[in-house]
Design a protein around this motif. Structure first.
Motif, PDB file in Angstrom:
ATOM      1  N   PHE A  92       0.828  -1.208   0.000  1.00 55.51           N
ATOM      2  CA  PHE A  92       0.000   0.000   0.000  1.00 55.51           C
ATOM      3  C   PHE A  92       0.865   1.262   0.000  1.00 55.51           C
ATOM      4  N   GLU A  93       2.047   1.200   0.597  1.00 53.58           N
ATOM      5  CA  GLU A  93       2.984   2.336   0.475  1.00 53.58           C
ATOM      6  C   GLU A  93       3.322   2.572  -1.000  1.00 53.58           C
ATOM      7  N   LEU A 151       1.590   1.562  -3.596  1.00 54.70           N
ATOM      8  CA  LEU A 151       0.368   1.966  -4.305  1.00 54.70           C
ATOM      9  C   LEU A 151       0.115   3.457  -4.134  1.00 54.70           C
ATOM     10  N   GLU A 152       0.246   3.948  -2.918  1.00 55.10           N
ATOM     11  CA  GLU A 152      -0.043   5.364  -2.651  1.00 55.10           C
ATOM     12  C   GLU A 152       0.916   6.273  -3.398  1.00 55.10           C
ATOM     13  N   ARG A 201      -4.607   2.425  -8.813  1.00 53.68           N
ATOM     14  CA  ARG A 201      -5.715   2.405  -7.842  1.00 53.68           C
ATOM     15  C   ARG A 201      -6.971   1.731  -8.405  1.00 53.68           C
TER      16      ARG A 201
END
Lengths: 250, 250
Positions: free
Chosen positions: A94-95, A97-98, A105
């Motif tokens: 998720f790091e 992805l962000e 997304r």
């Protein structure tokens, strides 16, 4: 149409018998498996499946690789031992992805839980996490030692049972030594401490000692440590002791 | 020769796909299933299997019943939802064992771990437990409210993500209201809070709100609540937000 997806899956502590059907199903449908070398080694090779095993400390590279492949239509399983959401690959994914392109997304991303080390260790020893507890990662790669020490002090003050992940590695021999010294200093009793190594594997070894007799060499990177709360008890048996924390606080 | 045994097994949060093969195997070999009514209702009846469903708050009676049957040579599985070692039947069984006849200590007793509610909830929402965290049972049936409040204060000071089990029941509507008021008072930010109800069942419902907008009615006994640490973040997506706590503390 892009039919790629990512599943971030927990393989549990080691035994096949503790891998959920949901995770087995994702592994069976995957085109690509991504993960740390010893975890990928647990996956049986088959036609149509590519194994991408990488070394420790490259979690963000691994996450970007997985996201890129899924965006290309691949069906990617990122494997972690234990549960992927507990000190493992889910947060790293998720790091990435962000910080990555917006298009990522839109990808289908599922986290598939697993039996995390503290639950497996607790079950083998009895039920030391039967009352309120906390989990602390002792690796100070990603946080200052002062924060670890503060959390240990507050956890003892709260009278939590305490599960310690990654207690000790060759690169960090001193952290666990400091941890034991601190706990011996601030716990006003000789509560039991559990060293559970490689639970559910052929290398499994469990040891329970009073806190004052615990020494740093009792743990390595494959050990999960649980320090009892002030209420944690031992039941002596011929087959070996049972460690548990009663449900009642008083 | 007495071939009776007890397995204290975790059925996970609800979905069959999250029951480990180890637990399925124990259920297949059992002669007797013991547990709280809604958990026993998850077991398919079959010839040779007796289901003993009992009400809540009779955990010690249930444990004594299981121990007595195993001592009589029965193969008994005590079922809990989630993991049996986390606010469930394992601790109760060992309380009964410790207080009971010495002969019970010769019985074969295995704890079979399961996917506990906080891991299932965390996985569905992203990875809010990706850094250090704690688990607190909000039921004050077995501990004074003052202790719960002290633990909540220390957990926030330690900057743990906090998983709350049994946040609210009809018999205890006020505890969770006090909890929210306390957290809103002591957290210096508007961190996200996750309400995860009946994860992996047809009744699953997830809601993430800022702490200041959380209200007591958002939780019931089937809800697992996770309060983020100060570092917990949201990734906005068309498919719904991802909640996660980065691995790094700074």
């Amino acid at each position: 149409m892009n039919e790629g997806w990512i599943a971030i899956a927990g393989l549990g502590p080691g035994s096949e018998a503790m891998i959920t059907p949901q995770v087995s199903d994702a592994l069976a449908r995957a085109t690509d498996i991504v993960g740390y070398i010893p975890y990928v080694a647990r996956i049986a090779p088959r036609d149509g499946l590519t194994l991408h095993a990488t070394d420790n400390r490259v979690e963000i590279d691994r996450a970007i690789h997985a996201l890129t492949m899924a965006a290309d239509g691949r069906r990617v399983v990122i494997v972690s031992s234990g549960d992927p959401g507990v000190f493992a690959m889910a947060a790293a994914l998720f790091e990435a992805l962000e910080a990555g392109p917006q298009a990522w997304r839109a990808l289908t991303i599922d986290v598939l839980p697993g039996i995390t080390a503290m639950l497996a260790a607790s079950a083998r020893a009895g039920a030391p996490l039967g009352h309120d507890f906390c989990a602390i990662n002792l690796s100070d790669n990603l946080k200052p030692w002062d924060m670890i020490e503060k959390r240990l002090r507050l956890a003892v003050e709260a009278d939590f049972a305490i599960a310690l992940y990654n207690p000790r590695s060759k690169a960090r021999p001193e952290g666990f030594e400091k941890t034991l010294r601190l706990l011996q200093q601030i716990c006003c009793d000789d509560r039991p401490i559990l060293f559970a190594r490689a639970v559910s594997t052929p290398h499994e070894a469990l040891r329970i000692v009073p806190l004052t007799q615990a020494t740093p060499d009792m743990a390595d990177m494959r050990t999960l440590v649980i320090i009892g709360s002030s209420r944690t008890r031992l039941i002596e048996r011929a087959a070996g002791p049972i460690l548990y924390t009663p449900r009642s606080a008083a």
